[in-house]
Write an enzyme that holds these catalytic residues in place. Structure first.
Site, mmCIF file in Angstrom:
data_model
loop_
_atom_site.group_PDB
_atom_site.id
_atom_site.type_symbol
_atom_site.label_atom_id
_atom_site.label_comp_id
_atom_site.label_asym_id
_atom_site.label_seq_id
_atom_site.Cartn_x
_atom_site.Cartn_y
_atom_site.Cartn_z
ATOM 1 N N ASN A 36 0.863 -1.178 0.000
ATOM 2 C CA ASN A 36 0.000 0.000 0.000
ATOM 3 C C ASN A 36 0.903 1.232 0.000
ATOM 4 O O ASN A 36 1.514 1.556 1.014
ATOM 5 C CB ASN A 36 -0.899 -0.036 1.248
ATOM 6 C CG ASN A 36 -1.746 1.219 1.381
ATOM 7 O OD1 ASN A 36 -1.813 2.034 0.457
ATOM 8 N ND2 ASN A 36 -2.398 1.374 2.525
ATOM 9 N N LYS A 38 0.118 4.260 -0.165
ATOM 10 C CA LYS A 38 -0.482 5.441 0.494
ATOM 11 C C LYS A 38 -0.263 6.693 -0.383
ATOM 12 O O LYS A 38 -0.392 6.597 -1.602
ATOM 13 C CB LYS A 38 0.076 5.591 1.910
ATOM 14 C CG LYS A 38 -0.107 4.308 2.731
ATOM 15 C CD LYS A 38 0.192 4.463 4.186
ATOM 16 C CE LYS A 38 -0.044 3.139 4.898
ATOM 17 N NZ LYS A 38 0.132 3.217 6.333
ATOM 18 N N HIS A 123 -9.393 1.453 5.249
ATOM 19 C CA HIS A 123 -8.087 1.599 5.915
ATOM 20 C C HIS A 123 -8.258 2.553 7.108
ATOM 21 O O HIS A 123 -9.044 3.508 7.031
ATOM 22 C CB HIS A 123 -7.055 2.146 4.924
ATOM 23 C CG HIS A 123 -5.659 2.034 5.448
ATOM 24 N ND1 HIS A 123 -5.163 2.915 6.388
ATOM 25 C CD2 HIS A 123 -4.669 1.145 5.210
ATOM 26 C CE1 HIS A 123 -3.924 2.563 6.698
ATOM 27 N NE2 HIS A 123 -3.599 1.487 5.992
ATOM 28 N N GLU A 125 -6.568 4.900 8.039
ATOM 29 C CA GLU A 125 -6.291 6.298 7.698
ATOM 30 C C GLU A 125 -7.500 6.945 7.015
ATOM 31 O O GLU A 125 -7.649 8.169 7.032
ATOM 32 C CB GLU A 125 -5.011 6.370 6.838
ATOM 33 C CG GLU A 125 -3.777 6.096 7.697
ATOM 34 C CD GLU A 125 -2.591 5.495 6.975
ATOM 35 O OE1 GLU A 125 -2.584 5.447 5.727
ATOM 36 O OE2 GLU A 125 -1.649 5.051 7.665
ATOM 37 N N GLU A 193 -4.965 -4.663 10.854
ATOM 38 C CA GLU A 193 -3.922 -3.643 10.995
ATOM 39 C C GLU A 193 -4.156 -2.870 12.287
ATOM 40 O O GLU A 193 -4.932 -1.888 12.301
ATOM 41 C CB GLU A 193 -3.976 -2.664 9.819
ATOM 42 C CG GLU A 193 -3.659 -3.284 8.483
ATOM 43 C CD GLU A 193 -3.104 -2.248 7.512
ATOM 44 O OE1 GLU A 193 -2.024 -2.489 6.967
ATOM 45 O OE2 GLU A 193 -3.728 -1.189 7.322
ATOM 46 N N GLY A 199 3.092 2.374 10.880
ATOM 47 C CA GLY A 199 4.078 3.437 10.697
ATOM 48 C C GLY A 199 4.835 3.818 11.965
ATOM 49 O O GLY A 199 5.503 4.841 12.006
ATOM 50 N N SER A 239 3.967 -1.978 10.356
ATOM 51 C CA SER A 239 5.430 -2.025 10.512
ATOM 52 C C SER A 239 6.030 -3.381 10.114
ATOM 53 O O SER A 239 6.950 -3.863 10.777
ATOM 54 C CB SER A 239 5.833 -1.650 11.943
ATOM 55 O OG SER A 239 5.424 -0.330 12.248
HETATM 56 P P1 13P Z 1 3.402 0.475 7.652
HETATM 57 O O1 13P Z 1 3.874 -0.840 7.064
HETATM 58 O O2 13P Z 1 4.120 1.651 7.135
HETATM 59 O O3 13P Z 1 3.334 0.395 9.142
HETATM 60 O O4 13P Z 1 1.875 0.659 7.153
HETATM 61 C C1 13P Z 1 0.979 -0.371 7.311
HETATM 62 C C2 13P Z 1 -0.261 -0.035 6.578
HETATM 63 O O5 13P Z 1 -1.006 0.837 7.007
HETATM 64 C C3 13P Z 1 -0.533 -0.731 5.312
HETATM 65 O O6 13P Z 1 -1.831 -0.474 4.859
#
Ligand code: 13P
Length: 277
Positions: A36, A38, A123, A125, A193, A199, A239
């Site tokens: 992803n 983002k 997601h 976010e 997640e 992150g 992560s």
């Molecule tokens: P990270 O791998 O950067 O922690 O992000 C995970 C994520 O949100 C994937 O959709």
């Protein structure tokens, strides 16, 4: 047929074979690794270079299934770059309506037309921007209606010592079960997640991940039945890095990974894919 066309045909046939295995109830045996991206990168040139680098490393179809989800403006170009590889295209979101006066939204028909096969939905976010369980469910239904695969993200904000976060996860699954019959839930992918791991570098432990896999399967068994629950792949995201991917995959018992930051470096992403192979 020219050489490129033959390779492309072989890749497509092998992918169809995986999908057939999935429909025969072997879904969890074929792991999935989704990158992803983002809101990265910020130029088309960099997106093209990254897609090409990932595609070069993923020429043949061997488990896991590898998927990348670039930002909307790059889907067409990234789609071209990965066309002759085993990498599959995904989108990071979709709107519930397919056409009409919805400024700024993106239709499932547009995504399908550009070759996206998986769509990330809900997601954390996006949920942080106001997306509710109800809207997430509507999006999942839209994706399924158009025969694409929704990757539905669930996950708690924080863990508490009384284990209330399990109720939170159960409620997210319940909202899906309210609108999806067994035949539909079997066609989705769940991505667990935990928000605290995204992150932050604070990866969930192998035990956390294993426990959550079991919990999700138990809840789905309660909401549907055991055979159905076993058909729904559960990915882990938060992560995931080259150095923790192998143990998370082997001991964590997940169906693969949804990778953020580490999917932006072709070498790191390849190392994670290798750990799942
Ligand atoms: P990270 O791998 O950067 O922690 O992000 C995970 C994520 O949100 C994937 O959709």
């Amino acid at each position: 047929m020219e050489a490129g066309g033959i390779v492309e045909k072989a890749i497509r046939e092998a992918y169809c074979f995986f999908v057939m295995l999935q429909s025969l109830g072997m879904k969890k045996t074929v792991p999935l690794v989704i990158g992803n991206w983002k809101l990265n990168p910020v130029t088309l040139v960099d997106a093209s270079l990254l897609a090409s680098a990932i595609a070069r490393k993923q020429k043949t179809v061997a488990a896991p299934i590898v998927v990348i989800a670039p930002p909307f403006p790059y889907l067409a170009e990234v789609g071209k770059k990965i066309k002759k590889s085993a990498v599959i295209l995904a989108a990071q979101d979709v709107y519930t309506e397919v056409i009409g006066p919805f400024t700024g939204e993106v239709s499932i028909l547009q995504l399908k037309d550009l070759g996206a096969e998986y769509i990330i939905v809900g997601h954390s976010e996006r949920r942080a921007l106001g997306e509710t369980d109800d809207l997430v469910c509507q999006k999942v239904q839209t994706v399924l209606k158009h025969q694409l695969t929704p990757v539905v993200c669930i996950g708690e904000r924080a863990r508490d010592e009384h284990g209330d976060f399990f109720t939170f996860i159960e409620n997210q699954l319940r909202s899906l079960a309210e609108v999806l019959p067994a035949v539909a839930i079997k066609k989705i992918v769940i991505a667990y997640e935990p928000i605290w791991a995204i992150g932050t570098g604070k990866t969930a432990t192998v035990e956390d991940v294993k426990e959550m896999q079991l919990f999700i399967e138990t809840v789905l068994t309660k909401l549907y039945d055991r055979a159905t629950a076993k058909m729904v792949p559960v990915l882990y995201g938060g992560s995931v890095k080259p150095d923790n991917a192998a143990s998370l995959h082997k001991e964590g018992d997940m169906g693969g990974f949804l990778v953020g930051g580490a999917s932006l470096k072709a070498d790191d992403f390849a190392a994670i894919i290798k750990a799942v192979s």
